[in-house]
Design a protein around this motif. Structure first.
Motif, PDB file in Angstrom:
ATOM      1  N   UNK A 160       0.833  -1.207   0.000  1.00 35.44           N
ATOM      2  CA  UNK A 160       0.000   0.000   0.000  1.00 35.44           C
ATOM      3  C   UNK A 160       0.862   1.248   0.000  1.00 35.44           C
ATOM      4  N   UNK A 161       1.933   1.248   0.797  1.00 38.45           N
ATOM      5  CA  UNK A 161       2.845   2.379   0.794  1.00 38.45           C
ATOM      6  C   UNK A 161       3.517   2.582  -0.551  1.00 38.45           C
ATOM      7  N   UNK A 162       3.909   1.496  -1.206  1.00 36.47           N
ATOM      8  CA  UNK A 162       4.539   1.606  -2.526  1.00 36.47           C
ATOM      9  C   UNK A 162       3.579   2.184  -3.564  1.00 36.47           C
ATOM     10  N   UNK A 163       2.323   1.771  -3.518  1.00 38.00           N
ATOM     11  CA  UNK A 163       1.354   2.242  -4.505  1.00 38.00           C
ATOM     12  C   UNK A 163       0.939   3.688  -4.273  1.00 38.00           C
ATOM     13  N   UNK A 164       1.237   4.238  -3.091  1.00 35.35           N
ATOM     14  CA  UNK A 164       0.930   5.643  -2.819  1.00 35.35           C
ATOM     15  C   UNK A 164       2.071   6.581  -3.202  1.00 35.35           C
ATOM     16  N   UNK A 165       3.189   6.040  -3.650  1.00 39.48           N
ATOM     17  CA  UNK A 165       4.306   6.881  -4.089  1.00 39.48           C
ATOM     18  C   UNK A 165       4.017   7.358  -5.512  1.00 39.48           C
ATOM     19  N   UNK A 166       4.049   8.670  -5.787  1.00 39.08           N
ATOM     20  CA  UNK A 166       3.761   9.163  -7.138  1.00 39.08           C
ATOM     21  C   UNK A 166       4.750   8.609  -8.163  1.00 39.08           C
ATOM     22  N   UNK A 167       4.217   8.161  -9.298  1.00 34.19           N
ATOM     23  CA  UNK A 167       5.073   7.595 -10.332  1.00 34.19           C
ATOM     24  C   UNK A 167       5.967   8.610 -11.007  1.00 34.19           C
ATOM     25  N   UNK A 207       9.040   5.084   5.025  1.00 35.70           N
ATOM     26  CA  UNK A 207       9.357   5.097   6.454  1.00 35.70           C
ATOM     27  C   UNK A 207       8.123   4.958   7.345  1.00 35.70           C
ATOM     28  N   UNK A 208       7.023   5.677   7.082  1.00 35.39           N
ATOM     29  CA  UNK A 208       5.833   5.476   7.933  1.00 35.39           C
ATOM     30  C   UNK A 208       5.309   4.042   7.899  1.00 35.39           C
ATOM     31  N   UNK A 209       5.295   3.424   6.720  1.00 35.17           N
ATOM     32  CA  UNK A 209       4.813   2.041   6.609  1.00 35.17           C
ATOM     33  C   UNK A 209       5.747   1.074   7.307  1.00 35.17           C
ATOM     34  N   UNK A 210       7.047   1.290   7.165  1.00 33.49           N
ATOM     35  CA  UNK A 210       8.026   0.419   7.814  1.00 33.49           C
ATOM     36  C   UNK A 210       7.919   0.543   9.331  1.00 33.49           C
ATOM     37  N   UNK A 211       7.742   1.780   9.804  1.00 34.58           N
ATOM     38  CA  UNK A 211       7.607   1.983  11.240  1.00 34.58           C
ATOM     39  C   UNK A 211       6.352   1.303  11.774  1.00 34.58           C
TER      40      UNK A 211
END
Length: 335
Positions: free
Chosen positions: A217-224, A250-254
């Motif tokens: 989910x965190x990866x898919x929220x990063x702008x392409x 970082x937020x997702x990993x935390x």
């Protein structure tokens, strides 16, 4: 001339009789503003009451099953008490006993060991998330298969891995002998060396799918367009991961680390079914030790003291993890 004076006089009377435009606007606006302000205040009050009504059941449950038991544990930790005798105030005696309790220190070390394994599972989940986030064929099937481990009951996971690690019919020993890695079966769950790593492997396997979903989910929220701009600037895949993916994740990993930490130190059912804390004290963690103190040895006072120390340990670890995550977890490095 009289007509002129009368006209001037009449004009003066007219000007004094009628209010000015600004005064009339203020006179008309004030009641409307007051009414609007009163309406907004009542609306906010109703919204606040509605919010508290919805929160009240959850807060009541949290108070009854979290705050009150913790407060009772704190009081009990300063007493000598058992179900068969009245409570006696003993001050810090229970905490002083902790300092010389070898089993407590062994359980504490095992707990920290299990917590330290959480980043291994997160790193594996990040690799899987990057894989299923790419344009590979059947990625939705892979996502589903990886996630299937998480909804399973922990007791079921423990039984599955007990069979996997079995020295007679276990799949892992069978594969090791088939590949000529060992001549004799390895007693994973009865070995002082392998018992705790075996439990950790089962715990990581169960949480792997959950970590992967959060990181995906965190990866898919990063702008392409960030990756496109970096690629145009000549950044290779590693530098794109280092400068874009890692900072924005970082937020997702935390979040994964906090959940993994809490799951690791509270995985009572997994350890109890797989090893029961053995062999010896090899897989004893604080939560299993607290259970044995309270419900096997009926030392509820000393178990309460260990529980308070355990609670303080969790707060310290969560605070340290929050500090290490940094305040600008979502900022992209501009270098």
């Amino acid at each position: 001339m009289p007509n002129a004076r009368s006209s001037v006089s009449c004009g003066g009377r007219e000007g004094s009789a009628q209010p000015r435009g600004d005064d009339m606007t203020i006179a008309l606006a004030e009641p409307a503003g007051i009414r609007r302000g009163s309406f907004m205040a009542k609306k906010k009050t109703r919204q606040a009451v509605l919010i508290w009504c919805f929160l009240a059941p959850s807060l009541l449950i949290f108070l009854l099953y979290r705050i009150l038991p913790l407060g009772w544990n704190l009081v009990l930790s300063f007493q000598a008490w058992s179900p068969l005798k009245p409570a006696v105030w003993v001050g810090l005696e229970n905490y002083e006993e902790i300092l010389t309790d070898e089993v407590f220190w062994q359980a504490l070390w095992n707990t920290l060991y299990v917590i330290g394994s959480a980043p291994i599972g997160i790193a594996m989940a990040l690799g899987l998330a990057l894989l299923v986030n790419s344009d590979i064929r059947g990625r939705n099937v892979y996502r589903t298969l990886i996630f299937l481990s998480y909804p399973l009951m922990t007791v079921a996971v423990a039984i599955i891995w007990r069979w996997m690690f079995d020295e007679r019919v276990g799949l892992i020993n069978y594969a090791a002998r088939a590949l000529n890695l060992t001549d004799t079966p390895i007693q994973f769950l009865n070995s002082f060396t392998w018992a705790l790593p075996s439990v950790i492997a089962a715990n990581i396997w169960q949480m792997l799918g959950f970590y992967m979903i959060i990181l995906l989910t965190g990866l898919q929220n990063i702008p392409g367009n960030l990756y496109e701009a970096a690629e145009i600037d000549g950044a290779n895949a590693f530098r794109r991961f280092l400068r874009i993916t890692a900072p924005l994740l970082k937020p997702s990993i935390f979040l994964c680390f906090v959940i993994g930490m809490l799951n690791s130190v509270t995985s009572f059912d997994l350890i109890y079914v797989m090893t029961g804390g053995g062999p010896g004290r090899a897989t004893e963690i604080l939560v299993t030790y607290i259970y044995k103190l309270g419900f096997v040895q009926t030392r509820f006072d000393y178990a309460a003291a260990v529980t308070i120390v355990f609670f303080v340990l969790l707060i310290v670890i969560a605070w340290a993890a929050n500090r290490l995550s940094g305040g600008n977890a979502g900022a992209v490095d501009q270098d």
